[in-house]
Scaffold this active site. Structure first.
Site, PDB file in Angstrom:
ATOM      1  N   SER A 177       1.225  -0.072   7.172  1.00 53.90           N
ATOM      2  CA  SER A 177       0.201   0.339   6.199  1.00 53.90           C
ATOM      3  C   SER A 177      -1.172  -0.251   6.481  1.00 53.90           C
ATOM      4  CB  SER A 177       0.634  -0.058   4.781  1.00 53.90           C
ATOM      5  OG  SER A 177       1.832   0.591   4.433  1.00 53.90           O
TER       6      SER A 177
ATOM      7  N   LYS B  34      11.918  -6.742  -2.569  1.00 49.80           N
ATOM      8  CA  LYS B  34      11.125  -7.570  -1.656  1.00 49.80           C
ATOM      9  C   LYS B  34      10.285  -8.620  -2.384  1.00 49.80           C
ATOM     10  CE  LYS B  34      11.659  -4.940   2.262  1.00 49.80           C
ATOM     11  NZ  LYS B  34      12.976  -4.396   2.027  1.00 49.80           N
TER      12      LYS B  34
ATOM     13  N   HIS C 173       6.189  -2.858 -12.951  1.00 48.73           N
ATOM     14  CA  HIS C 173       7.546  -2.744 -13.495  1.00 48.73           C
ATOM     15  C   HIS C 173       8.011  -4.170 -13.759  1.00 48.73           C
ATOM     16  CE1 HIS C 173      11.652  -1.608 -14.145  1.00 48.73           C
ATOM     17  NE2 HIS C 173      12.093  -1.935 -12.957  1.00 48.73           N
TER      18      HIS C 173
ATOM     19  N   PHE D 180       0.850  -1.198   0.000  1.00 51.31           N
ATOM     20  CA  PHE D 180       0.000   0.000   0.000  1.00 51.31           C
ATOM     21  C   PHE D 180       0.889   1.252   0.000  1.00 51.31           C
ATOM     22  CE2 PHE D 180      -3.554   2.721   1.567  1.00 51.31           C
ATOM     23  CZ  PHE D 180      -4.524   2.291   0.671  1.00 51.31           C
TER      24      PHE D 180
ATOM     25  N   ASP E 167      11.013  -3.941  -5.834  1.00 48.37           N
ATOM     26  CA  ASP E 167      11.737  -5.013  -6.547  1.00 48.37           C
ATOM     27  C   ASP E 167      12.498  -5.906  -5.575  1.00 48.37           C
ATOM     28  OD1 ASP E 167      10.887  -4.020  -8.991  1.00 48.37           O
ATOM     29  OD2 ASP E 167      12.703  -2.844  -9.336  1.00 48.37           O
TER      30      ASP E 167
ATOM     31  N   GLN F   4       2.571   3.379  -5.550  1.00 41.27           N
ATOM     32  CA  GLN F   4       1.729   2.857  -6.630  1.00 41.27           C
ATOM     33  C   GLN F   4       0.552   2.059  -6.081  1.00 41.27           C
ATOM     34  OE1 GLN F   4       1.591   3.400  -9.854  1.00 41.27           O
ATOM     35  NE2 GLN F   4       3.501   4.512 -10.123  1.00 41.27           N
TER      36      GLN F   4
END
Length: 340
Positions: A53, A85, A108, A25, A83, A28
């Site tokens: 979050s 994680k 991505h 969260f 990326d 993005q």
């Protein structure tokens, strides 16, 4: 020229009876989740236990589950994690709860393209990547507009992957502006190249060297800051609005003459040669391997280089001068999270 998809090309009905999960969260993640929810779709949030979050997502009206449970309950799952994680979360929580017919969404392509994640063959794998940070994606949506977005299909066993990608893009407002189809390889490699050589790495180094050159020649750090950093935004904004030629139209003849005669001597063919070498390192996977190794071994070099940047004299000068500019939004880097 690539086809531009708009609202008429996408059908939100494709997602109507599905549960959509957004894992994460952050920048993005929150924008996608809120925009999709306000587009009338069923959205749940997946977060690790103890995440800060959780309270934020609940306050925004979302049902929040553990990552594993969210994947289990959802038909379409967005991996909105950093990326660094994604691979661990995929092995522990995502993959064991995937089933035939589900769809994975990425914003991505790094993890898929460089195979830090290898998804099972029986799930769709798509990308929906707005070309702007999350807060802009959110703000544009609330204003009835949208941010241009990219879509890509990596796996399509359900034969409906592109329709799902277009529907998701419509749900976040992307088709209001325009959506272009790419692939995971192109998006990942061009994105990394832009960050490294022009947008972040190139611009930062150029600004620092310009500042150092003036200060070492005896000019005041304040003047060096104004000329090499502060005014950069003005030029970039003009380029953004009207292209390089449009920017040149707006500056003085003296500035234009310096631009076209001196600029190519500074950023010359040798720079382009090194840019090509950087691109080769991205394409071959060398950069990805080094980055994966760096975060797996505790970010030592990464943290040392960031620290060195924070200690550059331009930072002290900049902080002092920005304090004189009441119109400028002040941002502290201490404890700040990456925007995208």
């Amino acid at each position: 020229m690539a086809k531009v998809y708009t609202d008429k090309d996408a059908d939100l009905g494709v997602l109507k009876n599905k549960t959509l999960a957004v894992l994460g969260f952050g920048s993005q993640g929150h924008a996608h989740a809120l925009n999709l929810k306000e587009s009338g779709l069923k959205v749940i949030i997946g977060l690790y236990e103890g995440s800060k979050s959780i309270a934020v997502a609940k306050e925004k009206g979302f049902e929040v589950f553990t990552t594993a449970e969210a994947v289990k309950r959802a038909d379409v799952i967005m991996v909105a994690l950093p990326d660094t994680k994604q691979a661990a979360a995929f092995i522990k929580d995502i993959e064991p709860n995937l089933a035939k017919g589900k769809t994975l969404v990425f914003s991505h392509g790094f993890s898929i393209h460089f195979k830090t994640i290898v998804p099972p063959k029986n799930v769709n794998v798509i990308m929906v990547a707005p070309k702007g940070p999350g807060h802009i994606v959110r703000r544009q949506y609330t204003e009835g507009k949208g941010v241009p977005s990219l879509i890509a299909v990596y796996q399509n066993p359900g034969k409906d992957a592109k329709k799902i990608a277009l529907a998701w893009a419509k749900g976040i407002g992307g088709t209001r502006a325009g959506v272009i189809e790419t692939d995971f390889k192109e998006e990942t490699e061009t994105d990394l190249f832009g960050e490294q050589t022009v947008l972040c790495g190139g611009a930062s180094a150029l600004v620092q060297y310009g500042f150092e050159t003036l200060v070492e020649a005896g000019y005041s750090p304040e003047m060096a800051y104004f000329e090499c950093l502060h005014e950069l935004k003005l030029i970039v904004d003009l380029m953004n609005e009207a292209g390089i030629s449009g920017m040149r139209f707006s500056i003085s003849e003296t500035a234009k003459w310096g631009d076209v005669t001196v600029g190519p001597k500074i950023i010359d063919a040798s720079v382009k040669k090194r840019m090509k070498a950087a691109l080769k390192d991205i394409q071959s996977g060398k950069f990805a391997k080094e980055w994966v190794k760096e975060y797996q071994t505790g970010y030592k070099k990464y943290n040392a280089l960031l620290k060195k940047g924070e200690n550059h004299p331009i930072e002290k000068t900049g902080a002092k001068l920005r304090a004189l500019m009441p119109w400028m939004q002040k941002r502290s880097i201490k404890g700040a999270q990456a925007a995208y």
